[in-house]
Design a protein around this motif. Structure first.
Motif, mmCIF file in Angstrom:
data_model
loop_
_atom_site.group_PDB
_atom_site.id
_atom_site.type_symbol
_atom_site.label_atom_id
_atom_site.label_comp_id
_atom_site.label_asym_id
_atom_site.label_seq_id
_atom_site.Cartn_x
_atom_site.Cartn_y
_atom_site.Cartn_z
ATOM 1 N N LEU A 152 3.605 -1.276 11.007
ATOM 2 C CA LEU A 152 3.278 -2.697 11.016
ATOM 3 C C LEU A 152 3.056 -3.217 9.598
ATOM 4 O O LEU A 152 3.421 -4.358 9.280
ATOM 5 N N GLY A 153 2.456 -2.401 8.732
ATOM 6 C CA GLY A 153 2.208 -2.830 7.363
ATOM 7 C C GLY A 153 3.483 -3.115 6.600
ATOM 8 O O GLY A 153 3.559 -4.094 5.834
ATOM 9 N N GLN A 154 4.501 -2.275 6.785
ATOM 10 C CA GLN A 154 5.775 -2.507 6.104
ATOM 11 C C GLN A 154 6.390 -3.832 6.528
ATOM 12 O O GLN A 154 6.892 -4.599 5.693
ATOM 13 N N THR A 180 0.431 0.450 -1.830
ATOM 14 C CA THR A 180 0.485 0.143 -0.402
ATOM 15 C C THR A 180 1.790 0.629 0.224
ATOM 16 O O THR A 180 1.794 1.106 1.360
ATOM 17 N N SER A 181 2.886 0.515 -0.507
ATOM 18 C CA SER A 181 4.156 1.027 0.022
ATOM 19 C C SER A 181 4.086 2.529 0.254
ATOM 20 O O SER A 181 4.558 3.030 1.284
ATOM 21 N N LEU A 182 3.485 3.261 -0.675
ATOM 22 C CA LEU A 182 3.334 4.703 -0.510
ATOM 23 C C LEU A 182 2.427 5.034 0.667
ATOM 24 O O LEU A 182 2.729 5.922 1.476
ATOM 25 N N LEU A 183 1.310 4.317 0.774
ATOM 26 C CA LEU A 183 0.386 4.562 1.877
ATOM 27 C C LEU A 183 1.046 4.281 3.228
ATOM 28 O O LEU A 183 0.833 5.021 4.202
ATOM 29 N N GLU A 184 1.836 3.232 3.315
ATOM 30 C CA GLU A 184 2.512 2.896 4.569
ATOM 31 C C GLU A 184 3.516 3.971 4.966
ATOM 32 O O GLU A 184 3.597 4.352 6.139
ATOM 33 N N ILE A 185 4.265 4.475 3.994
ATOM 34 C CA ILE A 185 5.252 5.512 4.289
ATOM 35 C C ILE A 185 4.570 6.791 4.758
ATOM 36 O O ILE A 185 4.985 7.424 5.740
ATOM 37 N N VAL A 186 3.502 7.174 4.068
ATOM 38 C CA VAL A 186 2.779 8.399 4.450
ATOM 39 C C VAL A 186 2.154 8.248 5.829
ATOM 40 O O VAL A 186 2.239 9.153 6.677
ATOM 41 N N SER A 190 7.472 -9.561 5.241
ATOM 42 C CA SER A 190 7.463 -10.936 5.738
ATOM 43 C C SER A 190 6.572 -11.830 4.891
ATOM 44 O O SER A 190 6.902 -12.990 4.623
ATOM 45 N N LEU A 191 5.436 -11.274 4.443
ATOM 46 C CA LEU A 191 4.526 -12.072 3.616
ATOM 47 C C LEU A 191 5.143 -12.384 2.262
ATOM 48 O O LEU A 191 5.049 -13.517 1.761
ATOM 49 N N LEU A 192 5.789 -11.411 1.651
ATOM 50 C CA LEU A 192 6.438 -11.649 0.362
ATOM 51 C C LEU A 192 7.582 -12.656 0.493
ATOM 52 O O LEU A 192 7.801 -13.487 -0.395
ATOM 53 N N THR A 193 8.325 -12.580 1.602
ATOM 54 C CA THR A 193 9.393 -13.551 1.833
ATOM 55 C C THR A 193 8.832 -14.955 2.017
ATOM 56 O O THR A 193 9.393 -15.939 1.508
#
Length: 336
Positions: free
Chosen positions: A216-218, A160-166, A223-226
């Motif tokens: 928005l995903g990042q 998901t981190s890769l997809l958000e960056i791309v 925020s969700l992990l926090t």
């Protein structure tokens, strides 16, 4: 004697009455600050636009008489300058321009020969529909990525981190062309240009929503992990609430707060992206009208569109601030 020095309540005082003015005063101050900020922003946008459009090479009088290719005579250009006040010194033009804005007069379009207010009214609906639909789709995609990242483990988080960056790095024009080649030219599923109806919205909405969903995903993922490691989540688990209840009832609500706060910025980004998307997909809207007006040095239309977008942006940011106060109890406590 001691009893006579003891302060007594006023007969008309009511319990809790003293707290109401303190509650209303911050709200009134906040509203006045927002109103003053909106007035300042509109003035600043109007001023910057007025002077910036005049830095573009060319004569605005040529746009009035039909454009640079009209081959208008010097007499016709001089008459156009006199009719529109372009023969006045620039400070005089600026003051006259502000005076018209205070009266609500945005002027007449040079190229379209119609009131700017009418032109904006005919095109703003299409752009707002495009922006709202794109914001909704981007929020759904970002939420799905954040939930998958939080509940899917390390592998899901890395993907998901890769997809958000791309997604955040993809330019609108490249994405639009790629979607047209795939879904219109190759598969033939969707029209290459915007047509009336839902099908005409699909490609423009996806083009605007995908890059925004990366940003928005990042924010929502972090925020969700926090939230999942916060004390209120630990307290909910200590009360015996299950993982699903903690996640959907507490953590997800906390993750949505930053996304709501970014809605105003996201709306502004969508409006700016609409200039490219509406042009590529030949979709009517204020973004496409703005590009045509800048190219043709249509000063009244450019300034009218920019000011209108600034006003809408201020309205949206105010509504997002109110939504923040409704969702986040900490902001409500600060307001009290």
């Amino acid at each position: 004697m001691a009893g006579s020095l003891t302060p007594t309540a006023h007969p008309t005082a009511r319990p809790g009455g003293a707290g109401r003015p303190r509650t209303r005063l911050p709200a009134l101050r906040w509203l006045l600050l927002r109103l003053g900020g909106a007035v300042f922003v509109v003035w600043a946008v109007a001023t910057v636009t007025f002077f910036a459009i005049r830095l573009i090479p060319g004569d605005p009088a040529e746009a009035i008489v039909g454009g640079p290719g009209s081959q208008a005579s010097d007499e016709a250009l001089a008459e156009a300058r006199a009719d529109y006040g372009l023969d006045q010194p620039l400070p005089v033009q600026y003051l006259q321009y502000l005076g018209r804005l205070l009266r609500g007069d945005l002027g007449r379009s040079y190229a379209l020969r119609d009131d700017v207010t009418t032109v904006i009214g005919e095109n703003v609906g299409g752009t707002l529909t495009l922006a709202v639909a794109s914001l909704a789709l981007a929020s759904v995609i970002a939420l799905a990525l954040a939930v998958w990242s939080a509940r899917g483990g390390r592998a899901a988080g890395a993907v998901t981190s890769l997809l958000e960056i791309v997604a955040a790095a993809v330019p609108h024009f490249w994405l639009a062309i790629s979607l047209i080649l795939l879904f219109s030219s190759t598969l033939g599923w969707l029209p290459p240009v915007s047509v009336p109806g839902p099908l005409g919205l699909v490609l423009p909405v996806v083009t605007l929503a995908l890059p925004l969903s990366g940003f928005l995903g990042q924010v929502m993922r972090e925020s969700l992990l926090t939230a999942l490691s916060s004390p209120f989540v630990l307290a909910a688990r200590a009360r015996g609430e299950g993982d699903s209840g903690v996640f959907w009832r507490h953590a997800l609500r906390h993750a949505a707060i930053p996304a709501i706060g970014l809605a105003g910025w996201a709306f502004g980004a969508l409006i700016s992206g609409a200039v490219v998307v509406e042009t590529i997909f030949a979709r009517p809207g204020i973004g496409r009208s703005l590009l045509s007006a800048v190219q043709g040095r249509d000063v009244p239309l450019v300034t009218g569109i920019v000011i209108s977008v600034a006003i809408v942006y201020m309205i949206v940011t105010t509504l997002t601030d109110l939504a923040d106060r409704l969702v986040d109890p900490r902001l409500r406590e600060e307001a009290r």
